[in-house]
Design a protein around this motif. Structure first.
Motif, PDB file in Angstrom:
ATOM      1  N   UNK A 115      31.074  36.407  58.547  1.00  0.00           N
ATOM      2  CA  UNK A 115      32.444  36.925  58.583  1.00  0.00           C
ATOM      3  C   UNK A 115      33.389  36.139  57.681  1.00  0.00           C
ATOM      4  N   UNK A 116      32.985  34.962  57.240  1.00  0.00           N
ATOM      5  CA  UNK A 116      33.766  34.180  56.282  1.00  0.00           C
ATOM      6  C   UNK A 116      32.819  33.274  55.521  1.00  0.00           C
ATOM      7  N   UNK A 117      33.287  32.795  54.395  1.00  0.00           N
ATOM      8  CA  UNK A 117      32.461  31.877  53.612  1.00  0.00           C
ATOM      9  C   UNK A 117      32.551  30.482  54.219  1.00  0.00           C
ATOM     10  N   UNK A 118      31.602  29.641  53.872  1.00  0.00           N
ATOM     11  CA  UNK A 118      31.632  28.262  54.338  1.00  0.00           C
ATOM     12  C   UNK A 118      32.835  27.533  53.734  1.00  0.00           C
ATOM     13  N   UNK A 119      33.180  27.872  52.501  1.00  0.00           N
ATOM     14  CA  UNK A 119      34.364  27.268  51.887  1.00  0.00           C
ATOM     15  C   UNK A 119      35.625  27.622  52.668  1.00  0.00           C
ATOM     16  N   UNK A 165      30.971  40.212  54.287  1.00  0.00           N
ATOM     17  CA  UNK A 165      29.784  39.790  53.584  1.00  0.00           C
ATOM     18  C   UNK A 165      28.578  40.151  54.458  1.00  0.00           C
ATOM     19  N   UNK A 166      27.619  40.777  53.863  1.00  0.00           N
ATOM     20  CA  UNK A 166      26.402  41.152  54.583  1.00  0.00           C
ATOM     21  C   UNK A 166      25.365  40.047  54.463  1.00  0.00           C
ATOM     22  N   UNK A 167      24.826  39.656  55.600  1.00  0.00           N
ATOM     23  CA  UNK A 167      23.720  38.704  55.607  1.00  0.00           C
ATOM     24  C   UNK A 167      22.612  39.280  56.469  1.00  0.00           C
ATOM     25  N   UNK A 209      21.401  34.975  59.443  1.00  0.00           N
ATOM     26  CA  UNK A 209      22.312  34.760  60.579  1.00  0.00           C
ATOM     27  C   UNK A 209      21.690  33.786  61.582  1.00  0.00           C
ATOM     28  N   UNK A 210      20.416  33.974  61.892  1.00  0.00           N
ATOM     29  CA  UNK A 210      19.730  33.087  62.831  1.00  0.00           C
ATOM     30  C   UNK A 210      19.670  31.658  62.285  1.00  0.00           C
ATOM     31  N   UNK A 211      19.387  31.515  60.991  1.00  0.00           N
ATOM     32  CA  UNK A 211      19.351  30.181  60.380  1.00  0.00           C
ATOM     33  C   UNK A 211      20.714  29.509  60.446  1.00  0.00           C
ATOM     34  N   UNK A 270      33.042  28.154  62.474  1.00  0.00           N
ATOM     35  CA  UNK A 270      31.626  27.984  62.140  1.00  0.00           C
ATOM     36  C   UNK A 270      30.799  29.186  62.590  1.00  0.00           C
ATOM     37  N   UNK A 271      31.112  29.721  63.749  1.00  0.00           N
ATOM     38  CA  UNK A 271      30.402  30.915  64.215  1.00  0.00           C
ATOM     39  C   UNK A 271      30.721  32.120  63.329  1.00  0.00           C
ATOM     40  N   UNK A 272      31.959  32.211  62.849  1.00  0.00           N
ATOM     41  CA  UNK A 272      32.317  33.293  61.922  1.00  0.00           C
ATOM     42  C   UNK A 272      31.509  33.169  60.633  1.00  0.00           C
ATOM     43  N   UNK A 273      31.353  31.943  60.139  1.00  0.00           N
ATOM     44  CA  UNK A 273      30.506  31.739  58.958  1.00  0.00           C
ATOM     45  C   UNK A 273      29.067  32.147  59.262  1.00  0.00           C
TER      46      UNK A 273
END
Length: 65
Positions: A44-48, A1-3, A8-10, A37-40
């Motif tokens: 790199x992964x969803x919060x779910x 997933x691209x952010x 990313x900073x937020x 959490x860092x992956x989210x």
């Protein structure tokens, strides 16, 4: 997933704040949860997915006790 870099900073701020809050309450966040959490935060992964992994670890540990 691209952010975006801003997103990313937020997210990293949110993660660090959540961990710091736990520490202020005398709790420790386990390393696996920090990694998730860092992956989210890095997109790199969803919060779910991060939540599901955390809950799976909690359920697994509950079986051991």
């Amino acid at each position: 997933m691209n952010i975006s870099n801003e997103e990313r900073a937020d997210r990293l701020f949110t993660v660090k704040n959540a961990i710091a809050t736990q520490q202020l309450e005398g709790l420790t966040v386990d390393p696996e949860t920090v990694t998730d959490l860092e992956a989210w935060a890095n997109g790199e992964m969803t919060l779910d997915d991060a939540k599901a992994r955390c809950l799976a670890r909690i359920n697994q540990r509950a079986k051991w006790t």
